[in-house]
Scaffold this active site. Sequence first.
Site, mmCIF file in Angstrom:
data_model
loop_
_atom_site.group_PDB
_atom_site.id
_atom_site.type_symbol
_atom_site.label_atom_id
_atom_site.label_comp_id
_atom_site.label_asym_id
_atom_site.label_seq_id
_atom_site.Cartn_x
_atom_site.Cartn_y
_atom_site.Cartn_z
ATOM 1 C CB CYS A 191 -0.951 -0.005 1.185
ATOM 2 S SG CYS A 191 -2.067 -1.427 1.168
ATOM 3 C CG HIS B 48 -0.852 4.667 5.552
ATOM 4 N ND1 HIS B 48 -0.859 4.499 4.180
ATOM 5 C CD2 HIS B 48 -1.170 3.450 6.069
ATOM 6 C CE1 HIS B 48 -1.160 3.244 3.876
ATOM 7 N NE2 HIS B 48 -1.361 2.592 5.006
ATOM 8 C CD GLU C 62 -0.052 7.935 9.613
ATOM 9 O OE1 GLU C 62 0.360 8.684 8.705
ATOM 10 O OE2 GLU C 62 -0.983 7.117 9.455
ATOM 11 C CE LYS D 87 -4.825 4.965 2.767
ATOM 12 N NZ LYS D 87 -3.746 5.951 2.959
ATOM 13 C CG HIS E 58 -6.275 1.403 2.145
ATOM 14 N ND1 HIS E 58 -5.338 1.611 1.170
ATOM 15 C CD2 HIS E 58 -5.590 0.932 3.229
ATOM 16 C CE1 HIS E 58 -4.145 1.280 1.624
ATOM 17 N NE2 HIS E 58 -4.279 0.873 2.879
ATOM 18 C CG PHE F 171 -0.381 -5.547 4.753
ATOM 19 C CD1 PHE F 171 -0.827 -4.794 5.820
ATOM 20 C CD2 PHE F 171 -1.277 -6.400 4.135
ATOM 21 C CE1 PHE F 171 -2.135 -4.872 6.278
ATOM 22 C CE2 PHE F 171 -2.594 -6.495 4.574
ATOM 23 C CZ PHE F 171 -3.022 -5.737 5.648
#
Length: 400
Positions: free
Chosen positions: A159, A292, A303, A322, A327, A386
């Site tokens: 991602c 993110h 984060e 997002k 996403h 990931f």
Amino acid sequence: MRSGRDPVVTGLGVVSAIGSGTEEFWRSLLEGRQGAATVRSFQTGGYPSSLGCEVRDLAPAPERPDGSRVGRAARLAVAAGMEALAHAGLTDAGVAGSALCLGTTMGESCWIEAWPPESLVAGDGPAAELLRSAPEQVGFDAAALLGLEGRVTVLGGACAAGNYAIGHAADLVRLGRAERVLAGGVDAFSRVAFTGFARLGALASEACRPFSADRDGIVLAEGAGMIVVESREAAEARGVRPLALLAGFGLSSDAFHIVSPDPAGRGAARAMEAALADAGLAGGEIDYVCAHGTGTPANDRAEVAAAEAIFGTRKVPMSSIKALTGHALGASSALEAVACILALREQTAPPTWNFRARDPECDWDVVPNEPRPLRLARVLNNAYAFGGNNASLVLEHPEP
């Protein structure tokens, strides 16, 4: 020190669930237009959620010059790429001489997902479909349809793939290995990805709520974000005013877990540190962070921990788009890079929509539910994927 080889952005292109076209995308970010709706790509009975952010107005499928079909991911990339190239004001010769650097998570999974079960069991599915499903095929198809004759690079990075691609494009320009690169990220809506996030318990029940105390997951999406990156001297020779400078790029690995971030945010912080060092900046010189911000409990906490490590008690305004876009996997950070460049242009931070309740473990200024005018000279775009793959970009106003 500024140089003629500095990588600058001269064109933008977007296809997303909240709007196709850069200006519609920006209006949606400021007005809070939601991209989530009931999934139409496949039946979601039995899944814990039926929400997805799908592109509803994608142009009809084109064909490659040899007459072969292309998949949905390539269609998304081509639509965004056409806008970016036109926005950059490139002639046919300028387009043809450009390279392509594309990030993706799923590649072109639509071919295999469309196989009937009996073909899978019998093993008689056409071998060509396997080749068309490879991630690199998205890049080959996009380059062919856009008429790009330079080098083609397709990058993973899960991602964070969009940031990986944009950062690599900046390096190619800085090193003189390409004069101009169309760069970005793309992913099409995927049943495989939807199933994977469902099995992880990571799908939101009703909405994506980044950093909110009642957040419970992501809304899966699709889309493409593309930018034209070229050297400052090339832009000046064409009489084009840059939209932004790609000032710094940083990568890191959590080396922690395949799907969970380091709770202390150490890997994410290292990516930001590397991007700041590449740009020759300190944390105190960043005016806004595009997070993110997936809306999962673990990601958002990590984060904020990373932001605390970089900025200390200075709570730099940070938001996640997002909440609206969903996403979009490999496209996400590329869409967010476009949002950063538009934020620099408009001197406005897009907010974190859907925010309802403060989380003490995410004690940060997340620009909730309302755009905020700011003086923006330098912004940071973060992507944490990931496997602990982290990629950060520093983008700078052309006249800071």
